[in-house]
Design a protein around this motif. Structure first.
Motif, PDB file in Angstrom:
ATOM      1  N   PRO A  59      69.089  -8.860  37.612  1.00 24.71           N
ATOM      2  CA  PRO A  59      69.076  -7.770  38.578  1.00 24.71           C
ATOM      3  C   PRO A  59      70.483  -7.339  38.944  1.00 24.71           C
ATOM      4  O   PRO A  59      71.371  -8.158  39.109  1.00 24.71           O
ATOM      5  N   PRO A  61      72.939  -4.822  41.601  1.00 20.62           N
ATOM      6  CA  PRO A  61      72.817  -4.277  42.946  1.00 20.62           C
ATOM      7  C   PRO A  61      72.476  -2.785  42.960  1.00 20.62           C
ATOM      8  O   PRO A  61      71.754  -2.320  43.801  1.00 20.62           O
ATOM      9  N   LYS A  63      70.500  -0.027  41.281  1.00 25.31           N
ATOM     10  CA  LYS A  63      69.444   0.235  40.305  1.00 25.31           C
ATOM     11  C   LYS A  63      68.953   1.657  40.473  1.00 25.31           C
ATOM     12  O   LYS A  63      68.842   2.155  41.577  1.00 25.31           O
ATOM     13  N   GLY A 119      66.647 -14.643  37.861  1.00 22.83           N
ATOM     14  CA  GLY A 119      66.514 -13.872  39.086  1.00 22.83           C
ATOM     15  C   GLY A 119      65.129 -13.266  39.282  1.00 22.83           C
ATOM     16  O   GLY A 119      64.913 -12.556  40.247  1.00 22.83           O
ATOM     17  N   TRP A 120      64.214 -13.521  38.381  1.00 24.10           N
ATOM     18  CA  TRP A 120      62.855 -12.983  38.457  1.00 24.10           C
ATOM     19  C   TRP A 120      61.883 -14.124  38.699  1.00 24.10           C
ATOM     20  O   TRP A 120      62.117 -15.251  38.289  1.00 24.10           O
ATOM     21  N   SER A 121      60.763 -13.825  39.375  1.00 22.19           N
ATOM     22  CA  SER A 121      59.693 -14.805  39.533  1.00 22.19           C
ATOM     23  C   SER A 121      58.474 -14.276  38.798  1.00 22.19           C
ATOM     24  O   SER A 121      58.469 -13.141  38.323  1.00 22.19           O
ATOM     25  N   SER A 136      58.491 -10.355  39.017  1.00 25.58           N
ATOM     26  CA  SER A 136      58.983  -9.616  40.177  1.00 25.58           C
ATOM     27  C   SER A 136      60.370 -10.109  40.575  1.00 25.58           C
ATOM     28  O   SER A 136      60.704 -11.276  40.428  1.00 25.58           O
ATOM     29  N   SER A 137      61.148  -9.133  41.058  1.00 24.81           N
ATOM     30  CA  SER A 137      62.478  -9.419  41.578  1.00 24.81           C
ATOM     31  C   SER A 137      62.726  -8.407  42.688  1.00 24.81           C
ATOM     32  O   SER A 137      62.938  -7.225  42.413  1.00 24.81           O
ATOM     33  N   GLY A 138      62.673  -8.857  43.918  1.00 24.84           N
ATOM     34  CA  GLY A 138      62.813  -7.936  45.047  1.00 24.84           C
ATOM     35  C   GLY A 138      61.664  -6.942  45.043  1.00 24.84           C
ATOM     36  O   GLY A 138      60.503  -7.316  45.007  1.00 24.84           O
ATOM     37  N   ALA A 139      61.994  -5.645  45.024  1.00 24.89           N
ATOM     38  CA  ALA A 139      60.963  -4.606  45.007  1.00 24.89           C
ATOM     39  C   ALA A 139      60.551  -4.226  43.588  1.00 24.89           C
ATOM     40  O   ALA A 139      59.609  -3.476  43.393  1.00 24.89           O
ATOM     41  N   ASP A 140      61.250  -4.741  42.579  1.00 23.04           N
ATOM     42  CA  ASP A 140      60.943  -4.407  41.184  1.00 23.04           C
ATOM     43  C   ASP A 140      59.808  -5.271  40.659  1.00 23.04           C
ATOM     44  O   ASP A 140      59.753  -6.474  40.914  1.00 23.04           O
ATOM     45  N   ARG A 141      58.912  -4.659  39.910  1.00 25.66           N
ATOM     46  CA  ARG A 141      57.773  -5.361  39.325  1.00 25.66           C
ATOM     47  C   ARG A 141      57.597  -4.906  37.882  1.00 25.66           C
ATOM     48  O   ARG A 141      57.709  -3.720  37.581  1.00 25.66           O
TER      49      ARG A 141
END
Length: 160
Positions: A59, A61, A63, A119-121, A136-141
Motif C-alpha cells: 500500500p 500513501p 492512491k 500490508g494486506w489481510s 483488504s488493506s484499509g479501505a481498499d478491497r
C-alpha cells in the motif's frame, strides 16, 4: 477486616466463574466456524521458471480511486502440477492484494491456497457452490470470487 476479605473472595470467585463461562461460550461458537486451511502445492524447478507472477503491491500513501470491478486486474496462471483433488486445472490469480489459487474441475472448484500481500489481510468464505477470497488493506478491497452453481467454475476478480 474479615468481612472485607469475604467480599473480595466472593467477588474473585464470581469474576472467575463469569470469565470461564464466557470463554467456554466463545470457544464453542468459534470451534464451529473453523475450516481446514488450504493445502499448498509443491512447485518444481521447471514450473518456477515458466510461471509468471507479478510482484505483490504494497500500500502507498497516495492512491488513486479504485477502478470499477473487472476481471482484468488478475492474471490466471495455469499450472501443470497435480491438484489436491486431482479433479481439474490449478489456476493462480495474482491481484494487488495477494494471490488466490483454485483447483477448477468440471463441475466444482476447491481453494488450494490464498496468500495476502504485504500490508494486506485476507478472509475466506466457502459454500457448496462458491468460494470468495477477499484481500483488504484499509479501505481498499480486492475480491476473488469463484462460482460453479449454474455451470463449470468461473472466477471473477473485482477491486472496490
Amino acid at each position: 477486616m474479615r468481612r472485607g476479605l469475604v467480599h473480595v473472595l466472593a467477588w474473585t470467585l464470581a469474576t472467575g466463574a463469569a470469565v470461564t463461562l464466557s470463554w467456554w461460550g466463545v470457544h464453542t461458537v468459534m470451534a464451529g466456524t473453523a475450516y481446514d486451511p488450504p493445502r499448498a502445492l509443491p512447485i518444481t524447478a521447471a514450473e518456477a521458471t515458466t510461471q509468471e507472477s507479478k510482484p505483490l503491491a504494497s500500500p502507498s500513501p497516495a492512491k488513486s480511486p479504485a477502478p470499477a470491478p473487472s476481471a482484468t486486474s488478475a492474471r490466471p496462471t495455469p499450472s501443470k502440477s497435480p491438484s489436491p483433488t486431482a479433479s481439474g486445472q490449478v489456476r493462480s490469480y495474482d491481484t494487488d492484494g495477494g494471490r488466490a489459487v483454485f483447483d477448477l474441475g468440471e463441475t466444482s472448484a476447491a481453494l488450494v491456497s490464498a496468500t495476502p500481500g504485504t500490508g494486506w489481510s485476507m478472509q475466506v468464505w466457502k459454500t457448496e457452490s462458491w468460494i470468495r477470497v477477499e484481500f483488504s488493506s484499509g479501505a481498499d478491497r480486492v475480491s476473488v470470487f469463484c462460482t460453479w452453481h449454474d455451470g463449470p467454475p468461473r472466477v471473477e476478480v473485482g477491486t472496490y
